[in-house]
Design an enzyme around this catalytic site. Structure first.
Site, PDB file in Angstrom:
ATOM      1  N   CYS A   1       0.799  -1.224   0.000  1.00 24.42           N
ATOM      2  CA  CYS A   1       0.000   0.000   0.000  1.00 24.42           C
ATOM      3  C   CYS A   1       0.832   1.274   0.000  1.00 24.42           C
ATOM      4  O   CYS A   1       0.265   2.373  -0.054  1.00 24.42           O
ATOM      5  CB  CYS A   1      -0.948  -0.008   1.195  1.00 24.42           C
ATOM      6  SG  CYS A   1      -2.123  -1.373   1.119  1.00 24.42           S
TER       7      CYS A   1
ATOM      8  N   HIS B   1      -2.553   8.516   5.838  1.00 27.68           N
ATOM      9  CA  HIS B   1      -2.905   7.213   5.271  1.00 27.68           C
ATOM     10  C   HIS B   1      -4.371   6.941   5.589  1.00 27.68           C
ATOM     11  O   HIS B   1      -5.137   6.561   4.712  1.00 27.68           O
ATOM     12  CB  HIS B   1      -2.003   6.124   5.846  1.00 27.68           C
ATOM     13  CG  HIS B   1      -2.260   4.769   5.267  1.00 27.68           C
ATOM     14  ND1 HIS B   1      -1.971   4.466   3.955  1.00 27.68           N
ATOM     15  CD2 HIS B   1      -2.797   3.640   5.814  1.00 27.68           C
ATOM     16  CE1 HIS B   1      -2.304   3.204   3.716  1.00 27.68           C
ATOM     17  NE2 HIS B   1      -2.828   2.689   4.822  1.00 27.68           N
TER      18      HIS B   1
ATOM     19  N   GLU C   1      -0.652   5.994  13.193  1.00 26.46           N
ATOM     20  CA  GLU C   1      -0.150   7.209  12.549  1.00 26.46           C
ATOM     21  C   GLU C   1      -0.438   8.462  13.365  1.00 26.46           C
ATOM     22  O   GLU C   1       0.312   9.436  13.284  1.00 26.46           O
ATOM     23  CB  GLU C   1      -0.631   7.347  11.109  1.00 26.46           C
ATOM     24  CG  GLU C   1      -2.076   7.572  10.866  1.00 26.46           C
ATOM     25  CD  GLU C   1      -2.338   7.816   9.371  1.00 26.46           C
ATOM     26  OE1 GLU C   1      -1.520   8.472   8.699  1.00 26.46           O
ATOM     27  OE2 GLU C   1      -3.386   7.340   8.876  1.00 26.46           O
TER      28      GLU C   1
ATOM     29  N   LYS D   1      -9.349   8.688   1.770  1.00 24.89           N
ATOM     30  CA  LYS D   1      -9.909   7.343   1.660  1.00 24.89           C
ATOM     31  C   LYS D   1     -11.346   7.307   2.153  1.00 24.89           C
ATOM     32  O   LYS D   1     -12.096   6.391   1.816  1.00 24.89           O
ATOM     33  CB  LYS D   1      -9.052   6.345   2.442  1.00 24.89           C
ATOM     34  CG  LYS D   1      -7.675   6.087   1.852  1.00 24.89           C
ATOM     35  CD  LYS D   1      -6.938   5.009   2.644  1.00 24.89           C
ATOM     36  CE  LYS D   1      -5.548   4.755   2.072  1.00 24.89           C
ATOM     37  NZ  LYS D   1      -4.603   5.859   2.354  1.00 24.89           N
TER      38      LYS D   1
ATOM     39  N   HIS E   1      -9.762   2.743  -0.502  1.00 25.86           N
ATOM     40  CA  HIS E   1      -8.338   2.402  -0.437  1.00 25.86           C
ATOM     41  C   HIS E   1      -7.988   1.547  -1.649  1.00 25.86           C
ATOM     42  O   HIS E   1      -8.309   0.358  -1.696  1.00 25.86           O
ATOM     43  CB  HIS E   1      -8.062   1.646   0.858  1.00 25.86           C
ATOM     44  CG  HIS E   1      -6.618   1.378   1.123  1.00 25.86           C
ATOM     45  ND1 HIS E   1      -5.616   1.709   0.239  1.00 25.86           N
ATOM     46  CD2 HIS E   1      -5.991   0.793   2.196  1.00 25.86           C
ATOM     47  CE1 HIS E   1      -4.448   1.354   0.742  1.00 25.86           C
ATOM     48  NE2 HIS E   1      -4.656   0.801   1.932  1.00 25.86           N
TER      49      HIS E   1
ATOM     50  N   PHE F   1       0.961  -3.285   4.424  1.00 27.91           N
ATOM     51  CA  PHE F   1       1.247  -4.634   4.894  1.00 27.91           C
ATOM     52  C   PHE F   1       2.704  -4.985   4.575  1.00 27.91           C
ATOM     53  O   PHE F   1       3.231  -4.619   3.528  1.00 27.91           O
ATOM     54  CB  PHE F   1       0.332  -5.646   4.214  1.00 27.91           C
ATOM     55  CG  PHE F   1      -1.090  -5.634   4.724  1.00 27.91           C
ATOM     56  CD1 PHE F   1      -1.476  -4.840   5.792  1.00 27.91           C
ATOM     57  CD2 PHE F   1      -2.048  -6.438   4.128  1.00 27.91           C
ATOM     58  CE1 PHE F   1      -2.783  -4.833   6.252  1.00 27.91           C
ATOM     59  CE2 PHE F   1      -3.364  -6.437   4.579  1.00 27.91           C
ATOM     60  CZ  PHE F   1      -3.737  -5.635   5.645  1.00 27.91           C
TER      61      PHE F   1
END
Length: 417
Positions: free
Chosen positions: A164, A304, A315, A336, A341, A400
């Site tokens: 990602c 993110h 975050e 998002k 996403h 990930f």
């Protein structure tokens, strides 16, 4: 220097449609229409209303190219046209390509597997039914090659696949090639089209996506106390990155300047994150140091903001560690919440949003943020876009595998130069 931009995103056509969606606070999330989602836990997605014929593709190209490749080439053509560069008149060996993608040609691979195996009935498949384009689907680098062919680039051509964070890392790599002098121009960005049964099933298995199927428009809720996972999306964004003197010499319109980039890995867990956010904070600090700016110079953070409790807390802490007290003063948001996403593509789409925030001095909102999580106690710009002087944007990504990336984008600082 970013001198050209092209976007394929859910809910809007082209860069203007994309920005109109974001600033209106509308969401493009809906029940999945690409296939019957009834058997799945999460049945919502942010789909692109993309017509390849209207985008200028021939029927042969449509049959040959995977959906992710179509997105990439369409946005590459748009960014090349937007830049005003006459690519045919340039030295092709000084033009490079760097494209990010997390899952490559997933849509076509799954479709062809169903054909070859007769919908999974046969363990031993019959190769006579295979498409002649199967090799391109198996090899993600084919996407970079397609983009290179579309603009006539004969310099370095690379696919970056780091989950990602791919969309940030591909542009970061392009930026580094220009800084070191390997290329004068890079066509760079990312693409993904992961709305397919296999991808949906994978995220279902680990309960990463939201089960909020009865209200898809508000299913993506980053930083909200009631969030329940992310909404899968698709799309692409591509840019023309140009060496400063090269852009200046031709009088190019410069959207923004990439001034710093860094990436780290937590070497901890495939999907898990340490709550302290140290690795992301480290990437942010290095990107700011490369930009030679103080943390207090950051005017906006494009988070993110996936909408999972683990990520949002991670975050939030990273911003506090990297920016200190300024973390409480700088506006933060997650797009998002509106466009889902799109895995490897989202980092580049978020760069596009960051660049447009600089151009328009507007911070896009975090849609559906109505109940603040006490653990996410920063200024996450809820629901409505905000006018705000935006000279410097920090855009971050988390993926990930433990990947943590950060990029600093700034309005061109002519006086500093």
């Amino acid at each position: 220097m970013i001198t050209g931009m092209g976007v394929v995103a859910p809910g809007g056509t082209g860069t203007k449609g994309f920005w109109d969606l974001l600033t209106s606070g509308r969401t493009a999330t809906r029940r999945i229409s690409h296939f019957d989602p009834s058997p799945f836990r999460s049945q919502v997605a942010a789909e692109c209303d993309f017509d390849p014929v209207l985008a200028g593709f021939t029927h042969r190209e449509i049959r040959r190219l995977d959906r992710a490749s179509l997105f990439a080439v369409a946005s590459a053509r748009d960014c090349a046209a937007d830049s005003g560069l006459a690519f045919a008149d340039l030295d092709p060996t000084r033009i490079g390509v760097s494209v990010g993608s997390a899952v490559g040609a997933t849509t076509s691979l799954e479709r062809e597997y169903l054909v070859l195996s007769d919908s999974g009935r046969d363990w031993v498949v019959d190769a006579d039914y295979a498409t002649p384009h199967m090799y391109d689907y198996f090899t993600p680098g084919a996407i970079a090659a397609e983009v290179a062919w579309s603009v006539g680039a004969e310099g370095p051509a690379t696919i970056v696949s780091s989950g990602c964070t791919s969309g940030l890392d591909s542009v970061g790599y392009a930026y580094q090639l220009i800084v070191e002098g390997t290329a004068d121009i890079m066509v760079t960005g990312a693409t993904d089209a992961p709305i397919s049964p296999i991808a949906v099933a994978c995220f279902d298995a680990i309960k990463a996506t939201t089960p909020r199927n009865d209200e898809p428009e508000s299913a993506s809720r980053p930083f909200d106390l009631t969030r329940s996972g992310f909404v899968i999306g698709e799309g692409a964004a591509m840019f023309v990155l140009e060496e400063y003197e090269h852009a200046k010499a031709r009088g190019a319109h410069i959207y923004a300047e990439v001034t710093g980039y860094a990436t780290r890995c937590n070497a901890y867990h495939m999907t898990g994150l340490k709550a302290d956010g140290r690795e992301m904070a480290d990437a942010i600090t290095y990107a700011l140091n490369e930009s030679r700016i103080d943390p207090t110079a950051v005017d906006y953070i494009n988070a993110h903001g996936s909408g999972t409790k683990q990520n949002d807390r991670h975050e939030t802490n990273a911003f506090k560690v990297a920016l200190g007290d300024h973390a409480y003063d700088v506006p933060v948001s997650s797009i998002k919440s509106m466009i889902g996403h799109s895995l490897g593509a989202i980092g580049s789409i978020e760069i596009a949003a960051s660049v447009l925030a600089i151009q328009h001095n507007v911070v896009p909102p975090t849609a559906n943020l109505t109940q603040s999580d006490p653990e996410c106690d920063l200024d996450y710009v809820p629901v409505t876009a905000r006018e705000h002087r935006t000279d410097t944007v920090l855009s971050v990504g988390s993926g990930f595998g433990g990947f943590q990336s950060a990029m600093v984008l700034r309005r061109l600082q002519e006086d500093a130069r």
